[in-house]
Design an enzyme around this catalytic site. Structure first.
Site, PDB file in Angstrom:
ATOM      1  N   HIS A 151       0.873  -1.176   0.000  1.00 46.35           N
ATOM      2  CA  HIS A 151       0.000   0.000   0.000  1.00 46.35           C
ATOM      3  C   HIS A 151       0.915   1.233   0.000  1.00 46.35           C
ATOM      4  O   HIS A 151       2.026   1.175   0.524  1.00 46.35           O
ATOM      5  CB  HIS A 151      -0.818  -0.062   1.290  1.00 46.35           C
ATOM      6  CG  HIS A 151      -1.876   0.992   1.440  1.00 46.35           C
ATOM      7  ND1 HIS A 151      -1.587   2.279   1.844  1.00 46.35           N
ATOM      8  CD2 HIS A 151      -3.206   0.954   1.274  1.00 46.35           C
ATOM      9  CE1 HIS A 151      -2.705   2.972   1.923  1.00 46.35           C
ATOM     10  NE2 HIS A 151      -3.713   2.199   1.582  1.00 46.35           N
ATOM     11  N   ASP A 153       3.085  -4.580   7.801  1.00 44.58           N
ATOM     12  CA  ASP A 153       1.867  -3.788   7.687  1.00 44.58           C
ATOM     13  C   ASP A 153       0.707  -4.759   7.840  1.00 44.58           C
ATOM     14  O   ASP A 153       0.404  -5.532   6.926  1.00 44.58           O
ATOM     15  CB  ASP A 153       1.859  -3.090   6.316  1.00 44.58           C
ATOM     16  CG  ASP A 153       0.539  -2.375   6.040  1.00 44.58           C
ATOM     17  OD1 ASP A 153      -0.424  -2.580   6.808  1.00 44.58           O
ATOM     18  OD2 ASP A 153       0.482  -1.630   5.056  1.00 44.58           O
ATOM     19  N   GLN A 211      -4.489  -5.232   6.815  1.00 47.79           N
ATOM     20  CA  GLN A 211      -5.471  -6.159   6.237  1.00 47.79           C
ATOM     21  C   GLN A 211      -5.389  -7.548   6.849  1.00 47.79           C
ATOM     22  O   GLN A 211      -6.131  -8.451   6.434  1.00 47.79           O
ATOM     23  CB  GLN A 211      -5.266  -6.271   4.720  1.00 47.79           C
ATOM     24  CG  GLN A 211      -5.476  -4.972   3.964  1.00 47.79           C
ATOM     25  CD  GLN A 211      -6.889  -4.435   4.089  1.00 47.79           C
ATOM     26  OE1 GLN A 211      -7.829  -5.150   4.443  1.00 47.79           O
ATOM     27  NE2 GLN A 211      -7.060  -3.161   3.799  1.00 47.79           N
ATOM     28  N   LYS A 259     -10.459  -0.559  10.529  1.00 50.44           N
ATOM     29  CA  LYS A 259     -10.660  -1.757   9.686  1.00 50.44           C
ATOM     30  C   LYS A 259     -10.981  -2.967  10.555  1.00 50.44           C
ATOM     31  O   LYS A 259     -11.086  -4.085  10.073  1.00 50.44           O
ATOM     32  CB  LYS A 259      -9.391  -2.036   8.869  1.00 50.44           C
ATOM     33  CG  LYS A 259      -9.062  -0.936   7.848  1.00 50.44           C
ATOM     34  CD  LYS A 259      -7.820  -1.298   7.064  1.00 50.44           C
ATOM     35  CE  LYS A 259      -7.192  -0.118   6.357  1.00 50.44           C
ATOM     36  NZ  LYS A 259      -7.901   0.303   5.141  1.00 50.44           N
ATOM     37  N   CYS A 281      -4.863   2.573  -3.514  1.00 50.77           N
ATOM     38  CA  CYS A 281      -3.611   3.076  -2.941  1.00 50.77           C
ATOM     39  C   CYS A 281      -2.484   2.082  -3.145  1.00 50.77           C
ATOM     40  O   CYS A 281      -1.618   1.919  -2.279  1.00 50.77           O
ATOM     41  CB  CYS A 281      -3.754   3.394  -1.449  1.00 50.77           C
ATOM     42  SG  CYS A 281      -4.903   4.707  -1.126  1.00 50.77           S
TER      43      CYS A 281
END
Ligand code: PLP
Lengths: 414, 166
Positions: A131, A208, A211, A234, A372
């Site tokens: 991202h 990261d 997600q 999220k 993104c």
């Protein structure tokens, strides 16, 4: 697996859906079908209630006063930190830093670690799946320091090429910044193996987890990552709150990110002594309400069980993949063997933006655009994709509606 | 679905499938590029202006149906027009797309371009329809972009990209 044989009653989906007031909404006169969970998830009543409770009877600034409300808010804020610690299976609560989101968490590591320990000619490895939040800060650092970014390539399925990854390492390699799960394609990276390899070269790793954390159990000690970042919004929590996990050893030797109140032990005009972690990295009044709400969101998700969520979403993804790939003229982009609940696709001859507008007319919310992740789009030679992303409150019926919607789009553009 | 038919009228779908004036003019004396980073729309306009008149105009690029059809119909509408008349149409199109001009109630020169009136109800799509017009405005006014050899427009983050030049 055949869709007909799927076992969908692992948990009571109707009961779960009833926890989310927004799922009762009508959009364009149709029941909302919310398939944009990778962008932001929805909030259950329990978290909404927690916010109301906090603002109604508990709010004050923290760490600053001896009065009742301040002590209450401080305790709850710190309890939220402990909830995050357990959620990520971190060793200590002080390894959890509250940030504004994943983006700020990564920027914190770039400033606090990168600017102190990465210099001219050093190399930072990223993956082609990142991202922008995990590209741009490193690019800024590289520009400032004269460091070099190296990118792990992927195959046509959207899986990172591990041989090429390993070949990128040399004595100049100083950092690996890697997404746990790709937001654009859904690829779940083999992060544990990759981290072990990086560590054999003495290279620290930031994951990261924006997600990943909402969709599967995460154990930062088992993964052995050095940093882990995710966003509250999220994960059924509010916007404005995120988390950076960092190994205490690293956090302690890092430079502060922002300067201000709460991050200091003492200040004179000659010299400031910084506070201990995590306070060193939490300058100013933090998003107290949002942190406490994130704690409530974690309680809620734990009540369902992250392993159950992962299993249920896998069934949804398999079902959606089977249905959508059966359509003529539709290409699924991102077909990794190991995927999370993201379905990016392209309808032949129709721009994704038009797909999104037409689906919206049936109450179906998907994301269209580059997500993104422009390098991913470039890798697959598309300007944009349409992306349906699932959460544990979605149903097979909603996927059926998506499929009907895609057919309508094709009909209109035929 | 009827709302969608209102937006995606046959004319628009037809221009999307078979864009007119598609390509680029080699010996162009005016050109500009427009981007909508949000959805990846990207338009390149080339044209020849002489004696204050748009003699030829062409566009190329990637875009959604609304953007492509808007560009295609725009090139047809302004070809052969005086620059000042094209500027009036830019203003009118922008007014229609943002809901400040009612093309059936107020005087205007939009003609067939009225098929785009439906975008005013879709804030996220207004930019798609306006992008070609915004790009045309930039191409006609190179002085607006003095620091750039190639006038380049972005509609990121703006509901009404033309207005910042107004
Ligand atoms: C993989 C990934 N990383 C980072 C981010 C940025 O998260 P935030 O905007 O909450 O900081 C996102 C969210 O879009 C994401 O999907």
């Amino acid at each position: 697996m055949k869709a007909e044989n799927l076992n969908f009653d692992r948990f009571d989906i109707e009961k779960v859906r009833a926890d989310f007031p927004i799922l009762g909404l009508q959009v364009s006169g149709k029941p909302l079908v919310y398939l944009d969970n990778a962008a932001s998830s929805q909030m259950p009543q329990a978290v909404i209630d927690r916010i109301v409770q906090y603002q109604t009877a508990e709010h004050s600034n923290i760490h600053r006063a001896v009065h009742y409300l301040s002590e209450l808010a401080t305790r709850e804020y710190e309890e939220a930190r402990v909830k995050v610690q357990h959620f990520l299976k971190a060793q200590e609560a002080r390894e959890i830093i509250f940030t504004r989101g994943t983006t700020e968490a990564i920027n914190l590591v770039m400033h606090g670690y990168g600017r102190a320990f990465i210099g001219k000619g050093d190399e930072i490895i990223l993956s082609g799946l990142e991202h922008h939040a995990n590209i741009v800060p490193w690019q800024m650092l590289a520009q400032e320091k004269g460091a070099i970014l190296r990118v792990i390539p992927m195959n046509d399925a959207g899986e990172l090429l591990i041989d090429e990854f390993e070949a990128l390492f040399n004595e100049k390699t100083k950092f690996l910044a890697l997404t746990h799960v790709s937001n654009a394609l859904g690829t779940v990276n083999p992060v544990k193996k990759m981290i072990a390899f990086a560590h054999r070269h003495g290279v620290p790793v930031l994951l990261d987890g924006a997600q990943a954390a909402p969709h599967q159990p995460v154990d930062v000690q088992d993964l052995d990552c050095d940093f882990y970042a995710f966003s509250g919004h999220k994960l059924c929590g509010p916007t404005g709150i995120g988390v950076l996990y960092g190994k205490a050893k690293l956090l302690e030797k890092m430079q502060p990110f922002q300067g201000g109140g709460d991050m200091i032990l003492s200040v004179t005009f000659e010299k400031t002594t910084y506070n201990v972690i995590p306070s060193k990295f939490e300058a100013g009044t933090p998003p107290i309400m949002a942190a406490i709400a994130l704690g409530a969101a974690i309680d809620y998700l734990n009540g369902i069980g992250l392993a159950n969520i992962e299993a249920y979403e896998k069934q949804l993804l398999d079902y959606a993949t089977e249905k959508v790939s059966a359509l003529n003229g539709v290409r699924i982009i991102g077909t990794a063997a190991k995927k999370a609940a993201v379905l990016s696709f392209e309808i032949k001859g129709v721009h994704p933006h038009d797909v999104g507008t037409i689906l919206n007319d049936d109450g179906i919310a998907i994301r269209t655009g580059h997500h993104c992740a422009q390098p991913v789009m470039q890798r697959f030679h598309v300007p944009a994709t349409a992306r349906a992303s699932f959460a544990f409150y979605n149903t097979r019926q909603e996927i059926d509606k998506l499929v009907v919607g895609i057919r309508k789009v094709q009909e209109m553009f035929s | 679905m009827s709302d969608m038919r209102q937006l995606y009228q046959e004319v628009i779908l037809d221009h999307n499938r078979k864009p007119r004036n598609f390509g680029s003019i080699l010996a162009a004396n005016r050109h500009a590029e427009g981007h909508n980073p949000l959805c990846g729309d990207h338009i390149k306009l080339t044209m020849n202006v002489s004696d204050n008149k748009i003699e030829t105009i062409a566009f190329e690029g990637e875009g959604c149906a609304i953007c492509k059809a808007s560009a295609s119909m725009m090139t047809g509408a302004v070809k052969g027009k005086l620059v000042q008349d094209a500027e009036i149409m830019i203003e009118e199109f922008r007014g229609m797309a943002t809901g400040t001009l009612d093309p059936d109630g107020q005087d205007n020169h939009l003609g067939r371009l009225k098929v785009f009136v439906g975008v005013k109800d879709l804030p996220s799509r207004v930019k798609c329809a306006i992008l070609p017009w915004h790009t045309l405005h930039a191409a006609l006014n190179p002085a607006l972009n003095p620091t750039q050899a190639e006038p380049s427009i972005s509609t990121e983050g703006e509901a009404d990209p033309v207005s910042d030049h107004a």
